[in-house]
Design a protein around this motif. Structure first.
Motif, PDB file in Angstrom:
ATOM      1  N   CYS A 256       0.830  -1.202   0.000  1.00 21.56           N
ATOM      2  CA  CYS A 256       0.000   0.000   0.000  1.00 21.56           C
ATOM      3  C   CYS A 256       0.865   1.253   0.000  1.00 21.56           C
ATOM      4  CB  CYS A 256      -0.905   0.029   1.232  1.00 21.56           C
ATOM      5  SG  CYS A 256      -2.060  -1.343   1.323  1.00 21.56           S
ATOM      6  N   GLY A 257       0.372   2.299  -0.634  1.00 16.65           N
ATOM      7  CA  GLY A 257       1.071   3.582  -0.647  1.00 16.65           C
ATOM      8  C   GLY A 257       0.371   4.610   0.216  1.00 16.65           C
ATOM      9  N   MET A 258       1.135   5.628   0.605  1.00 12.64           N
ATOM     10  CA  MET A 258       0.555   6.746   1.378  1.00 12.64           C
ATOM     11  C   MET A 258       0.876   8.067   0.673  1.00 12.64           C
ATOM     12  SD  MET A 258       0.826   6.001   5.456  1.00 12.64           S
ATOM     13  CE  MET A 258       2.582   6.313   5.590  1.00 12.64           C
ATOM     14  N   GLY A 259       0.682   8.090  -0.631  1.00 16.54           N
ATOM     15  CA  GLY A 259       0.937   9.313  -1.381  1.00 16.54           C
ATOM     16  C   GLY A 259       2.334   9.339  -1.965  1.00 16.54           C
ATOM     17  N   GLU A 260       2.660  10.437  -2.650  1.00 20.74           N
ATOM     18  CA  GLU A 260       3.911  10.541  -3.388  1.00 20.74           C
ATOM     19  C   GLU A 260       5.081  11.035  -2.548  1.00 20.74           C
ATOM     20  OE1 GLU A 260       3.139  13.049  -6.697  1.00 20.74           O
ATOM     21  OE2 GLU A 260       1.864  11.584  -7.740  1.00 20.74           O
ATOM     22  N   ARG A 261       4.818  11.644  -1.423  1.00 19.74           N
ATOM     23  CA  ARG A 261       5.899  12.211  -0.615  1.00 19.74           C
ATOM     24  C   ARG A 261       6.655  11.112   0.132  1.00 19.74           C
ATOM     25  NH1 ARG A 261       5.949  17.641  -0.108  1.00 19.74           N
ATOM     26  NH2 ARG A 261       4.164  18.766  -0.944  1.00 19.74           N
ATOM     27  N   ILE A 262       7.966  11.277   0.221  1.00 18.18           N
ATOM     28  CA  ILE A 262       8.819  10.299   0.904  1.00 18.18           C
ATOM     29  C   ILE A 262       8.988  10.731   2.354  1.00 18.18           C
ATOM     30  CG2 ILE A 262      11.087   9.215   0.949  1.00 18.18           C
ATOM     31  CD1 ILE A 262      11.291   9.819  -2.055  1.00 18.18           C
ATOM     32  N   MET A 263       8.626   9.851   3.264  1.00 15.52           N
ATOM     33  CA  MET A 263       8.704  10.157   4.699  1.00 15.52           C
ATOM     34  C   MET A 263       9.862   9.396   5.338  1.00 15.52           C
ATOM     35  SD  MET A 263       4.694   9.775   5.796  1.00 15.52           S
ATOM     36  CE  MET A 263       3.379  10.455   4.775  1.00 15.52           C
ATOM     37  N   ARG A 264      10.349   9.915   6.450  1.00 14.20           N
ATOM     38  CA  ARG A 264      11.277   9.150   7.269  1.00 14.20           C
ATOM     39  C   ARG A 264      10.527   7.942   7.824  1.00 14.20           C
ATOM     40  NH1 ARG A 264      15.984  11.733   8.977  1.00 14.20           N
ATOM     41  NH2 ARG A 264      16.109  13.960   8.474  1.00 14.20           N
ATOM     42  N   THR A 265      11.279   6.898   8.144  1.00 12.62           N
ATOM     43  CA  THR A 265      10.639   5.684   8.653  1.00 12.62           C
ATOM     44  C   THR A 265       9.812   5.964   9.898  1.00 12.62           C
ATOM     45  OG1 THR A 265      12.364   4.253   7.759  1.00 12.62           O
ATOM     46  CG2 THR A 265      11.056   3.363   9.558  1.00 12.62           C
ATOM     47  N   GLU A 266      10.387   6.712  10.869  1.00 17.21           N
ATOM     48  CA  GLU A 266       9.646   6.952  12.101  1.00 17.21           C
ATOM     49  C   GLU A 266       8.413   7.823  11.859  1.00 17.21           C
ATOM     50  OE1 GLU A 266      12.798  10.274  12.287  1.00 17.21           O
ATOM     51  OE2 GLU A 266      12.489   8.335  11.342  1.00 17.21           O
ATOM     52  N   THR A 267       8.468   8.694  10.835  1.00 18.22           N
ATOM     53  CA  THR A 267       7.292   9.494  10.485  1.00 18.22           C
ATOM     54  C   THR A 267       6.217   8.610   9.875  1.00 18.22           C
ATOM     55  OG1 THR A 267       8.703  11.422  10.068  1.00 18.22           O
ATOM     56  CG2 THR A 267       6.469  11.494   9.184  1.00 18.22           C
ATOM     57  N   ALA A 268       6.630   7.711   8.970  1.00 22.88           N
ATOM     58  CA  ALA A 268       5.681   6.794   8.332  1.00 22.88           C
ATOM     59  C   ALA A 268       5.012   5.893   9.372  1.00 22.88           C
ATOM     60  CB  ALA A 268       6.394   5.952   7.277  1.00 22.88           C
ATOM     61  N   VAL A 269       5.773   5.483  10.383  1.00 19.69           N
ATOM     62  CA  VAL A 269       5.208   4.651  11.445  1.00 19.69           C
ATOM     63  C   VAL A 269       4.085   5.390  12.159  1.00 19.69           C
ATOM     64  CG1 VAL A 269       5.702   3.697  13.735  1.00 19.69           C
ATOM     65  CG2 VAL A 269       7.239   3.197  11.836  1.00 19.69           C
ATOM     66  N   THR A 270       4.333   6.643  12.516  1.00 19.59           N
ATOM     67  CA  THR A 270       3.330   7.426  13.242  1.00 19.59           C
ATOM     68  C   THR A 270       2.117   7.724  12.373  1.00 19.59           C
ATOM     69  OG1 THR A 270       5.078   8.443  14.563  1.00 19.59           O
ATOM     70  CG2 THR A 270       2.945   9.530  14.576  1.00 19.59           C
ATOM     71  N   VAL A 271       2.367   8.129  11.114  1.00 23.62           N
ATOM     72  CA  VAL A 271       1.263   8.479  10.214  1.00 23.62           C
ATOM     73  C   VAL A 271       0.407   7.250   9.914  1.00 23.62           C
ATOM     74  CG1 VAL A 271       0.690   9.267   7.885  1.00 23.62           C
ATOM     75  CG2 VAL A 271       2.456  10.447   9.194  1.00 23.62           C
ATOM     76  N   ALA A 272       1.045   6.146   9.535  1.00 26.13           N
ATOM     77  CA  ALA A 272       0.286   4.933   9.215  1.00 26.13           C
ATOM     78  C   ALA A 272      -0.467   4.431  10.440  1.00 26.13           C
ATOM     79  CB  ALA A 272       1.230   3.850   8.689  1.00 26.13           C
ATOM     80  N   GLY A 273       0.199   4.450  11.592  1.00 25.35           N
ATOM     81  CA  GLY A 273      -0.468   4.017  12.810  1.00 25.35           C
ATOM     82  C   GLY A 273      -1.696   4.847  13.108  1.00 25.35           C
ATOM     83  N   ALA A 274      -1.573   6.164  12.957  1.00 22.74           N
ATOM     84  CA  ALA A 274      -2.705   7.049  13.232  1.00 22.74           C
ATOM     85  C   ALA A 274      -3.849   6.820  12.249  1.00 22.74           C
ATOM     86  CB  ALA A 274      -2.249   8.502  13.179  1.00 22.74           C
ATOM     87  N   ILE A 275      -3.521   6.632  10.964  1.00 23.76           N
ATOM     88  CA  ILE A 275      -4.559   6.402   9.952  1.00 23.76           C
ATOM     89  C   ILE A 275      -5.315   5.108  10.248  1.00 23.76           C
ATOM     90  CG2 ILE A 275      -4.942   5.836   7.521  1.00 23.76           C
ATOM     91  CD1 ILE A 275      -2.654   7.758   6.838  1.00 23.76           C
ATOM     92  N   ILE A 276      -4.592   4.062  10.561  1.00 24.92           N
ATOM     93  CA  ILE A 276      -5.218   2.763  10.813  1.00 24.92           C
ATOM     94  C   ILE A 276      -6.046   2.798  12.095  1.00 24.92           C
ATOM     95  CG2 ILE A 276      -4.744   0.343  11.368  1.00 24.92           C
ATOM     96  CD1 ILE A 276      -2.306   0.601   9.458  1.00 24.92           C
ATOM     97  N   LEU A 277      -5.487   3.385  13.152  1.00 27.61           N
ATOM     98  CA  LEU A 277      -6.239   3.466  14.406  1.00 27.61           C
ATOM     99  C   LEU A 277      -7.488   4.322  14.238  1.00 27.61           C
ATOM    100  CD1 LEU A 277      -3.306   3.846  16.975  1.00 27.61           C
ATOM    101  CD2 LEU A 277      -4.724   1.827  16.543  1.00 27.61           C
ATOM    102  N   ASN A 278      -7.390   5.367  13.450  1.00 27.70           N
ATOM    103  CA  ASN A 278      -8.570   6.200  13.196  1.00 27.70           C
ATOM    104  C   ASN A 278      -9.632   5.409  12.437  1.00 27.70           C
ATOM    105  OD1 ASN A 278      -9.877   8.929  13.209  1.00 27.70           O
ATOM    106  ND2 ASN A 278      -9.763   8.621  10.998  1.00 27.70           N
ATOM    107  N   SER A 279      -9.202   4.562  11.487  1.00 34.99           N
ATOM    108  CA  SER A 279     -10.162   3.757  10.723  1.00 34.99           C
ATOM    109  C   SER A 279     -10.906   2.778  11.625  1.00 34.99           C
ATOM    110  CB  SER A 279      -9.448   2.980   9.611  1.00 34.99           C
ATOM    111  OG  SER A 279      -8.768   1.850  10.115  1.00 34.99           O
ATOM    112  N   MET A 280     -10.283   2.400  12.737  1.00 37.74           N
ATOM    113  CA  MET A 280     -10.919   1.498  13.696  1.00 37.74           C
ATOM    114  C   MET A 280     -11.713   2.254  14.762  1.00 37.74           C
ATOM    115  SD  MET A 280      -8.190  -1.572  14.403  1.00 37.74           S
ATOM    116  CE  MET A 280      -6.729  -0.571  14.693  1.00 37.74           C
ATOM    117  N   GLY A 281     -11.711   3.587  14.686  1.00 36.65           N
ATOM    118  CA  GLY A 281     -12.402   4.380  15.686  1.00 36.65           C
ATOM    119  C   GLY A 281     -11.634   4.519  16.978  1.00 36.65           C
ATOM    120  N   ARG A 282     -10.346   4.153  16.971  1.00 40.68           N
ATOM    121  CA  ARG A 282      -9.551   4.166  18.198  1.00 40.68           C
ATOM    122  C   ARG A 282      -9.089   5.559  18.597  1.00 40.68           C
ATOM    123  NH1 ARG A 282      -8.841  -0.994  20.964  1.00 40.68           N
ATOM    124  NH2 ARG A 282      -9.954  -2.398  19.562  1.00 40.68           N
TER     125      ARG A 282
END
Length: 289
Positions: A256-282
């Protein structure tokens, strides 16, 4: 310090106390300015949260004596596991704190083919250092539950461990249709049978679909089933090799992609985690059951 954490043995002794020289004791004295009779938020590591009431100060022994009353569950961890390629030590510090603050359930740190091998040899990669930083993130979140961490030499070893653990959670196997991630309608196709776990590999070089599309199909899950357990893989700073992509595809991961911008690994971890947790209503306080 949003919560003062204790080992079970510290709380369950006959007269629990904190030393003035303990960093927790220093925080209570010098930052919170607590006096006898005051209470502070406390909890047992991986156990209950509650309130600790200060019963007395012993100036001779330099101790703060208190009584602990459990009142909550300590904010249990979320149904989200993460596989992360090793990063630079300074980045790993931030990553570990943020993973704990997000309430990730299990973190798998792994060497990758494009990752710098020396990062795995740093003092910070040792288990006691990792635990210390995870505790800092847990305290930040006001939680008592600490993510479990597993360290692997390479992705293949890591996926073998993840596969064994997933088999215990989901005996009937992976949930994605192996013939392809997208239907003609553009949404993810699910395999037949119970659906409980979704395997996602973040890849901004060769994604099969967007992270949003992968999460949108979760609405098709019958309400009678438990909420999905997500396992998300995020590469080190130079990403994945084709061999690693093939390993993950065979293991049932969808890229899966998260757009065209290249993120640092630790940034991608936080962003992806937040997106997924939000999708679960967490993140809204309305977590799906």
């Amino acid at each position: 310090m949003n919560i003062c954490l204790f080992d079970k043995t510290e709380i369950e002794c006959s007269s629990p106390f904190l030393s003035y020289d303990d960093k927790r004791g220093e925080h209570i004295l010098n930052i919170l300015h607590k006096v006898q009779g005051d209470s502070f938020t406390a909890g047992i590591i991986d156990g209950a949260s509650g309130l600790a009431r200060i019963t007395r100060f012993d100036e001779k022994e330099r101790r703060i004596y208190f009584e602990f009353t459990a009142t909550g569950d300590g904010k249990p961890l979320n149904p989200l596991n993460m596989i992360v390629g090793f990063v630079r030590p300074i980045q790993l510090r931030r990553l570990l704190r943020d993973v704990a603050a997000l309430g990730v359930n299990e973190l798998y740190l792994t060497g990758t083919e494009l990752g710098e091998k020396s990062y795995m040899q740093s003092d910070l990669a040792q288990s006691e250092k990792v635990r210390e930083l995870l505790l800092e993130g847990t305290v930040q979140a006001g939680s008592t539950h600490v993510p479990k961490v597993f360290i692997h030499k390479n992705l293949q070893e890591c996926l073998e461990n993840v596969s064994k653990k997933m088999a215990l959670r989901e005996p009937q196997g992976p949930q994605l249709n192996p013939q392809g991630p997208l239907s003609q309608a553009g949404s993810l196709r699910l395999s037949k049978g119970p659906y409980k776990e979704q395997l996602i590999c973040l890849d901004n070089i060769n994604p099969e679909c967007s992270l949003g599309a992968a999460l949108a199909q979760d609405a098709a899950v019958p309400e009678a089933l438990e909420g999905p357990q997500f396992t998300v893989a995020i590469g080190s700073e130079r990403g994945w090799t084709d061999r690693e992509r093939d390993l993950m595809q065979k293991a049932g991961f969808i890229r899966c992609g998260m757009g065209e911008r290249i993120m640092r690994t630790e940034t991608a971890v936080t962003v992806a985690g937040a997106i997924i947790l939000n999708s679960m209503g967490r993140l809204s306080g309305q977590a799906r059951q």
